[in-house]
Enzyme design. Structure first.
Site, PDB file in Angstrom:
ATOM      1  N   ASP A 194      -2.957  28.805 -43.816  1.00 13.24           N
ATOM      2  CA  ASP A 194      -2.502  27.458 -44.131  1.00 13.24           C
ATOM      3  C   ASP A 194      -1.252  27.603 -44.987  1.00 13.24           C
ATOM      4  O   ASP A 194      -1.325  27.993 -46.156  1.00 13.24           O
ATOM      5  CB  ASP A 194      -3.594  26.697 -44.879  1.00 13.24           C
ATOM      6  CG  ASP A 194      -3.145  25.316 -45.331  1.00 13.24           C
ATOM      7  OD1 ASP A 194      -1.997  24.926 -45.026  1.00 13.24           O
ATOM      8  OD2 ASP A 194      -3.945  24.622 -45.989  1.00 13.24           O
TER       9      ASP A 194
ATOM     10  N   ARG B 271       9.762  31.628 -50.851  1.00 17.63           N
ATOM     11  CA  ARG B 271       9.639  32.321 -52.137  1.00 17.63           C
ATOM     12  C   ARG B 271       8.935  33.670 -51.977  1.00 17.63           C
ATOM     13  O   ARG B 271       9.401  34.693 -52.509  1.00 17.63           O
ATOM     14  CB  ARG B 271       8.864  31.459 -53.136  1.00 17.63           C
ATOM     15  CG  ARG B 271       8.754  32.106 -54.519  1.00 17.63           C
ATOM     16  CD  ARG B 271       7.873  31.322 -55.448  1.00 17.63           C
ATOM     17  NE  ARG B 271       6.484  31.278 -55.002  1.00 17.63           N
ATOM     18  CZ  ARG B 271       5.474  30.847 -55.775  1.00 17.63           C
ATOM     19  NH1 ARG B 271       5.714  30.421 -57.007  1.00 17.63           N
ATOM     20  NH2 ARG B 271       4.239  30.826 -55.305  1.00 17.63           N
TER      21      ARG B 271
ATOM     22  N   TYR C  74       8.656  12.442 -42.864  1.00 18.04           N
ATOM     23  CA  TYR C  74       9.240  13.563 -42.128  1.00 18.04           C
ATOM     24  C   TYR C  74      10.727  13.700 -42.441  1.00 18.04           C
ATOM     25  O   TYR C  74      11.220  14.799 -42.704  1.00 18.04           O
ATOM     26  CB  TYR C  74       9.040  13.364 -40.623  1.00 18.04           C
ATOM     27  CG  TYR C  74       9.619  14.478 -39.780  1.00 18.04           C
ATOM     28  CD1 TYR C  74       8.952  15.687 -39.656  1.00 18.04           C
ATOM     29  CD2 TYR C  74      10.830  14.315 -39.113  1.00 18.04           C
ATOM     30  CE1 TYR C  74       9.484  16.728 -38.894  1.00 18.04           C
ATOM     31  CE2 TYR C  74      11.367  15.345 -38.354  1.00 18.04           C
ATOM     32  CZ  TYR C  74      10.693  16.542 -38.242  1.00 18.04           C
ATOM     33  OH  TYR C  74      11.228  17.558 -37.496  1.00 18.04           O
TER      34      TYR C  74
ATOM     35  N   LYS D  97      12.899  16.936 -44.394  1.00 21.90           N
ATOM     36  CA  LYS D  97      13.950  17.715 -43.739  1.00 21.90           C
ATOM     37  C   LYS D  97      15.341  17.430 -44.279  1.00 21.90           C
ATOM     38  O   LYS D  97      16.211  18.292 -44.282  1.00 21.90           O
ATOM     39  CB  LYS D  97      13.947  17.425 -42.223  1.00 21.90           C
ATOM     40  CG  LYS D  97      12.650  17.783 -41.518  1.00 21.90           C
ATOM     41  CD  LYS D  97      12.414  19.274 -41.476  1.00 21.90           C
ATOM     42  CE  LYS D  97      11.171  19.622 -40.668  1.00 21.90           C
ATOM     43  NZ  LYS D  97      10.943  21.089 -40.586  1.00 21.90           N
TER      44      LYS D  97
ATOM     45  N   THR E  56       8.365  19.644 -26.999  1.00 17.61           N
ATOM     46  CA  THR E  56       7.244  20.367 -27.593  1.00 17.61           C
ATOM     47  C   THR E  56       6.049  19.416 -27.681  1.00 17.61           C
ATOM     48  O   THR E  56       6.162  18.224 -27.377  1.00 17.61           O
ATOM     49  CB  THR E  56       7.574  20.871 -29.012  1.00 17.61           C
ATOM     50  OG1 THR E  56       7.751  19.725 -29.882  1.00 17.61           O
ATOM     51  CG2 THR E  56       8.844  21.708 -29.033  1.00 17.61           C
TER      52      THR E  56
END
Length: 301
Positions: A73, A134, A189, A193, A242
């Site tokens: 996850d 990271r 969303y 982004k 997709t």
């Protein structure tokens, strides 16, 4: 499965980590990288069945590929750190990473949304990418610099001072068309982004970590780590066929969306994969902190 002609641009440095590699653009990138020479690859996804299917597809492209499957996850800090550690334990280092974990979330205008929907999207699309990046950068900073290779022959590139070019690794993050333009009824969303490049510390002109969204994260870390031999870029796909967009196929809304782009068609995951493969590879050794649009010209309109 699409046919991928061999290119082998990764022949000499074949270790990669790919969060969300089990479907869609992530799967297409995995397949492209194997066709291009990656032979040791760590596939990360939340769904075990998708991982198994991905591994099977890679064996068809090249049966010598060593695949590590990690169910993870990507919104979990501990799970992401463990995935990177397991990859390094198995393969020794990480040269290339593509961070594609993401979700569109529930559609609708903001007045009717609940905060938990926002938290879910930002938790994966932004916080999850931040956690992955990271962990990857921390590992790359531990790694020895390697020489940048040019082409199948592995010739080393020399800079203007006569020194060989070196790198610790490269990362590509999955942005979106929404990294630059708004999309109706998908506020969380778009927030995940889209974003500014950097802010500056008052009176000092120094960059801070207060950049927004995946695109801002990409640019901020590219600025911080380029001098250490780590390149970080972002690919921004447009309307791609997709599972995430399948509800729009062959609908008036979907037709109108793709008609805005000069190429007037849906893009394919494989078209995004070619771009990601280039950005990750040593062929893009002087490309850092950029965002590459793969959208059929949508942003020109």
């Amino acid at each position: 499965m699409p046919e991928f002609p061999p290119d082998r641009q990764f022949l000499h440095h074949p270790d990669a980590l790919l969060p969300r590699a089990g479907s869609g653009i992530g799967l297409a990138v995995v397949q492209r990288l194997v066709a291009d020479g990656i032979r040791k690859i760590s596939l990360v996804d939340l769904v075990e069945d998708r991982l198994s299917d991905a591994v099977s597809s890679l064996s068809i492209i090249d049966e010598s590929t060593e695949c590590l499957k990690i169910r993870c996850d990507c919104s979990s800090e501990e799970a992401v750190e463990d995935a990177v550690a397991e990859t390094v334990k198995t393969f020794g280092r990480i040269d290339f990473c593509f961070n594609a974990a993401g979700m569109s979330g529930q559609g609708g205008a903001i007045a009717g949304m609940e905060a938990k929907g926002l938290d879910a999207v930002l938790g994966l699309n932004l916080r999850g990418v931040w956690l992955c990046e990271r962990a990857e950068i921390k590992q790359m900073m531990k790694q020895d610099l390697r020489e940048v290779a040019s082409g199948d022959l592995g010739l080393m590139l020399i800079n203007s001072t006569g020194l060989r070019l070196q790198t610790r690794g490269s990362i590509v993050n999955a942005g979106s068309l929404a990294s630059h333009v708004a999309i109706p009824t998908l506020t969380p969303y778009v927030m995940s982004k889209h974003g500014s490049v950097l802010t500056l510390k008052a009176n000092k002109g120094l960059p801070t970590d207060e950049s927004l969204a995946v695109l801002g994260l990409t640019k901020a870390d590219a600025l911080d780590y380029g001098k250490h031999g780590i390149r970080i870029n972002c690919v921004c796909p447009g309307w791609i066929k997709t599972k995430m967009t399948e509800q729009l196929f062959d609908t008036p809304v979907g037709d109108a969306l793709v008609a805005r782009a000069p190429m007037n068609r849906w893009g394919l995951p494989e078209e995004v994969a070619y771009s990601v493969s280039f950005l990750l590879s040593d062929r893009a050794s002087f490309v850092n902190g950029t965002d590459l649009a793969v959208d059929g010209g949508y942003r020109t309109c």
